[in-house]
Design a protein around this motif. Structure first.
Motif, short mmCIF file in Angstrom:
data_model
loop_
_atom_site.label_atom_id
_atom_site.label_comp_id
_atom_site.label_asym_id
_atom_site.label_seq_id
_atom_site.Cartn_x
_atom_site.Cartn_y
_atom_site.Cartn_z
N GLU A 70 -14.79 -23.29 5.10
CA GLU A 70 -15.70 -22.17 4.89
C GLU A 70 -15.58 -20.49 5.39
O GLU A 70 -15.93 -19.64 4.83
CB GLU A 70 -16.80 -22.66 4.87
N THR A 114 -10.61 -30.52 -0.19
CA THR A 114 -11.50 -29.35 -0.39
C THR A 114 -12.60 -29.97 0.85
O THR A 114 -12.13 -30.79 1.83
CB THR A 114 -12.15 -30.04 -1.41
N VAL A 116 -16.25 -28.90 2.22
CA VAL A 116 -17.28 -28.45 1.75
C VAL A 116 -18.21 -28.53 3.09
O VAL A 116 -18.04 -29.95 3.73
CB VAL A 116 -17.84 -29.42 0.81
N GLN A 155 -12.11 -33.54 -5.86
CA GLN A 155 -13.05 -32.02 -5.76
C GLN A 155 -14.51 -33.23 -5.71
O GLN A 155 -14.91 -33.95 -5.43
CB GLN A 155 -13.15 -31.68 -7.24
N SER A 157 -19.04 -32.13 -5.10
CA SER A 157 -19.99 -30.92 -4.92
C SER A 157 -20.91 -29.98 -4.40
O SER A 157 -20.51 -30.88 -3.36
CB SER A 157 -21.30 -31.75 -6.29
N ALA A 158 -20.92 -28.94 -4.72
CA ALA A 158 -21.86 -28.63 -3.10
C ALA A 158 -22.81 -29.25 -2.56
O ALA A 158 -22.62 -28.66 -1.29
CB ALA A 158 -22.50 -26.86 -3.92
N ASP A 159 -23.87 -29.75 -3.11
CA ASP A 159 -24.67 -30.09 -2.68
C ASP A 159 -24.20 -31.65 -1.49
O ASP A 159 -24.76 -32.30 -1.10
CB ASP A 159 -25.84 -30.68 -3.23
N GLU A 160 -23.16 -32.03 -1.71
CA GLU A 160 -22.48 -33.77 -1.22
C GLU A 160 -22.57 -34.94 -2.23
O GLU A 160 -22.57 -35.78 -1.20
CB GLU A 160 -21.98 -33.80 0.21
N LYS A 221 -20.14 -27.48 -14.43
CA LYS A 221 -20.07 -28.38 -13.51
C LYS A 221 -20.24 -29.17 -15.29
O LYS A 221 -20.89 -30.79 -14.70
CB LYS A 221 -21.17 -27.93 -13.06
#
Length: 349
Positions: A70, A114, A116, A155, A157-160, A221
């Motif tokens: 990141e 990925t 994250v 993949q 998600s951004a909030d894990e 999403k």
């Protein structure tokens, strides 16, 4: 395997490479293209505007995917080895130098990755699992057994709280949800008065098609498009209901990757068997264009601007550049034999 192995005492080296905490914005006008040459065992740095090679770094024996941290300082390259290897290479991007590699141990065949939440997430094809690795100490701090065969792409998600993975040989998609679960009830007696709800992972396995391999999640999403290599179909999964709502017959065997354009209006689908790149309208679900790129088409990387796509034509030995406005080939890039995974990295200031 690559010579650089994870040893006790590399914490200082890795931590020093992670001093920057800013999240790297992948703006291709200020970025460089990273691409793997599987035959040369190198990670190649390319100026996407001039298409000139800026440098190369050595990677392992069977490199497949590359992902950038990141903060934009480190690149990670997975070595799969038909589900037998346990090595992820680490490359310092500013210096284009190889750092000590990460050993995934019993998590065999790392492939899809990925980055994250400051952690490296990866699939372990040979261990039917997904896992998370903390780059600061090189240790795996979370593992979830999928129980499906050849867990491939990934993949998070951004909030894990959601993990998505395809399972090629099982023909399925796994969705893992990290949910607040009620406290467990003892087999005898009443629930303990001190018991409290706790977070726990629940897996939903969704049947897709034969050889469910590549996938992408729509920008809103709401949908997952999954390429089924062995039956030439695409399964469209509705994320809220976790059900297949459409199946598209592409009539193109070997479809291996899918990638949405930034606006979500189109999706690109590549075929490793036929060398075709299919462009679909995501609203009408109709094919807009089929472009033959050569002997085989695999990994797809689209500029954030949405103007161009880079497609690794692994058997042909080059990367095709696609003008997405005209929907035609605009050039070719030679980074070495059998190009594969790609990602964006920040250009030097």
């Amino acid at each position: 395997m690559a010579q650089h192995k994870l040893k006790h005492g590399i914490l200082t080296l890795l931590t020093g490479s992670l001093l920057s905490t800013a999240v790297f914005a992948k703006d291709n006008s200020k970025s460089i293209l990273l691409a793997i040459s599987k035959t040369d065992h190198t990670l190649v740095f390319v100026d996407p505007q001039t298409l000139k090679i800026l440098g190369k770094a050595p990677v392992g024996e069977d490199p497949h995917e590359v992902v950038v941290s990141e903060d934009g300082r480190l690149a990670y390259v997975s070595n799969t080895g038909s589900g037998k290897f346990h090595e992820i290479n680490v490359i310092d991007i500013p210096t284009m130098k190889a750092l000590p590699s990460l050993d995934t141990g019993a998590l065999l065949g790392p492939h899809g990755m990925t980055y994250v939440g400051g952690k490296l997430w990866f699939t372990a094809e040979g261990s039917k699992s997904v896992a998370r690795l903390n780059p600061k100490d090189g240790k795996v701090d979370w593992i979830m057994g999928i129980g499906q065969n050849r867990t491939h792409m990934l993949q998070v998600s951004a909030d894990e709280k959601q993990v998505y993975a395809t399972n090629v040989d099982s023909g399925t998609v796994s969705i893992l949800d990290n949910l607040l679960l009620p406290p467990p009830i003892p087999p005898i007696g009443k629930p303990l008065p001190t018991a409290k709800p706790q977070m726990g992972w629940l897996q939903t396995v969704i049947p897709a098609g034969k050889g469910a391999e590549g996938f992408d999640i729509s920008p809103d999403k709401k949908r997952i498009w999954v390429t089924n290599a062995h039956d030439a179909t695409v399964s469209i999964i509705d994320i809220p209901t976790k059900k297949v709502i459409e199946t598209i017959d592409t009539k193109t065997l070997g479809i291996s990757r899918a990638k949405f354009t930034p606006d979500g209006k189109r999706i690109l689908i590549s075929s490793l068997r036929t060398g075709d790149l299919l462009i679909y309208d995501t609203t009408t679900l109709k094919e807009l264009k089929k472009i033959n790129l050569g002997k085989g088409a695999a990994h797809i990387l689209i500029e954030p601007s949405g103007n161009r796509a880079f497609v690794s034509c692994t058997p042909a030995g080059y990367i095709s550049i696609i003008d997405l406005q005209k929907m035609e080939i605009s050039g070719k890039l030679d980074i070495g034999p059998r190009p594969d995974g790609m990602d964006w990295a920040p250009a030097a200031p």
